[in-house]
Scaffold this active site. Structure first.
Site, PDB file in Angstrom:
ATOM      1  N   CYS A  26       3.201  -7.687  -2.361  1.00  0.00           N
ATOM      2  CA  CYS A  26       4.532  -7.903  -2.065  1.00  0.00           C
ATOM      3  C   CYS A  26       4.651  -8.830  -1.014  1.00  0.00           C
ATOM      4  CB  CYS A  26       5.165  -6.749  -1.908  1.00  0.00           C
ATOM      5  SG  CYS A  26       4.475  -5.424  -0.439  1.00  0.00           S
ATOM      6  N   ASP A  84       4.489  -8.009   2.328  1.00  0.00           N
ATOM      7  CA  ASP A  84       5.066  -7.365   3.377  1.00  0.00           C
ATOM      8  C   ASP A  84       3.910  -7.454   4.539  1.00  0.00           C
ATOM      9  OD1 ASP A  84       6.932  -6.477   1.767  1.00  0.00           O
ATOM     10  OD2 ASP A  84       6.493  -4.474   1.519  1.00  0.00           O
ATOM     11  N   CYS A 125      10.032  -4.035   2.367  1.00  0.00           N
ATOM     12  CA  CYS A 125      11.025  -3.507   1.625  1.00  0.00           C
ATOM     13  C   CYS A 125      11.551  -2.045   2.416  1.00  0.00           C
ATOM     14  CB  CYS A 125      10.512  -3.069   0.223  1.00  0.00           C
ATOM     15  SG  CYS A 125       9.250  -2.001   0.286  1.00  0.00           S
ATOM     16  N   CYS A 150       3.207   1.037  -0.030  1.00  0.00           N
ATOM     17  CA  CYS A 150       3.947   0.994   1.001  1.00  0.00           C
ATOM     18  C   CYS A 150       3.301   2.012   2.275  1.00  0.00           C
ATOM     19  CB  CYS A 150       5.493   1.361   1.186  1.00  0.00           C
ATOM     20  SG  CYS A 150       5.983  -0.016   0.075  1.00  0.00           S
TER      21      CYS A 150
END
Lengths: 177, 131
Positions: free
Chosen positions: B37, B39, B64, B107
């Site tokens: 993603c 991140d 996110c 995450c």
């Protein structure tokens, strides 16, 4: 049936967009539900499934980056964060911090421009690398290279994708701002 | 997809956002990223050299809501723990606490990796100093 098979293609990365578009239109007509109104229920359902698959396949394969992402996942490769060089992560982190200043309105127009130029320059570098590696893959495929060689190339493609994902994210962020 | 109340709480009121000095010998810095993603997460710990207790923790995450909540929670949890205790924090604990959906599990993995990276960095600094 995978997306390449939908178009009757080997797993190549160099796909002409005009050729793909033409094939998409031809196949769309072939499977169009309107042609199956008098067919059996099973045939109608099959045509509908094919139409959906065809649309997904086209959306994925027409995009040069998504095409590579699809190929490597099809071949069982996954992006791996631990392989991304620390220096790139640090750089991405710093660009993100600058980007945050842009978002909170604490950056001048010049700063935004130079940030945009920096991100684009990095994106271009990755695009060039990805393109070259994609061509290498096609050549390996065409010459019937041994599996070990192909796996090596898939790993290389995956690595470029992993690294470039950060830059693409930054670019999306900047343009979304 | 709806975020859980706890994720929203951490997202709106992130705990321990900020930075500690990277040069400080009592500070360990972990910088990790998720290529799926894009991140990036930085987690820092300040460790008491005698007791090996984490006295302070800061984070900064670009990603996110779930990534921000995971790292915010991670800093809350590591504070007051010894390095050994902090190492035992599992991503599944974070998933449970924040009720993260399957697509956001990475995450929590990132947060666990960040804790481990920060501890590794701190230990590396201390090995060098001891020589």
């Amino acid at each position: 049936m995978d997306y390449f098979e939908v178009f009757g293609l080997p797993r190549v990365l160099g796909i002409e967009s005009a050729t793909l578009e033409r094939a998409f239109h031809d196949l769309s007509r072939k499977y169009h539900p309107d042609y199956f109104t008098t067919a059996s229920e099973a045939e109608q359902a099959q045509a509908l499934r094919m139409t959906a698959l065809l649309n997904d396949a086209y959306r994925t394969l027409r995009h040069p980056v998504r095409r590579v992402e699809y190929l490597v996942s099809l071949e069982g490769f996954k992006p791996d964060g631990s392989k991304v060089p620390k220096s790139l992560l640090m750089e991405v982190f710093e660009i993100n911090e600058k980007l945050e200043e842009v978002k909170t309105g604490n950056a001048s127009v010049e700063e935004i421009d130079s940030l945009r130029a920096l991100i684009h320059q990095k994106r271009d570098k990755f695009d060039t690398e990805l393109q070259a590696a994609s061509q290498e893959w096609d050549e390996l495929l065409k010459s019937g290279a041994p599996e070990a060689k192909r796996k090596e190339q898939l790993a290389k493609l995956t690595e470029i994708l992993s690294e470039s994902s950060y830059i693409r994210n930054l670019e999306r962020d900047l343009e979304g701002h | 997809m709806a975020y859980s109340d706890k994720v929203i709480d951490h997202y709106n009121n992130p705990r321990n956002v900020g930075a500690l000095s990277k040069e400080d010998p009592t500070v360990g810095t972990g910088l990790v990223g998720a290529p799926e993603c894009g991140d990036v997460m930085k987690l820092q710990i300040k460790v008491n050299e005698q007791t090996q207790v984490i006295e302070d923790a800061k984070f900064k995450t670009f990603g996110c809501g779930s990534a921000i909540a995971s790292s915010s929670l991670a800093t809350e949890w590591v504070k007051g723990k010894t390095l050994a205790e902090a190492l035992s924090i599992k991503n599944t604990d974070i998933v449970k606490e924040l009720s993260l959906p399957p697509v956001k599990i990475h995450c929590s993995v990132l947060a666990e990796d960040a804790i481990k990276a920060a501890i590794t960095d701190w230990k590396k600094k201390h090995d060098d100093n001891g020589k």
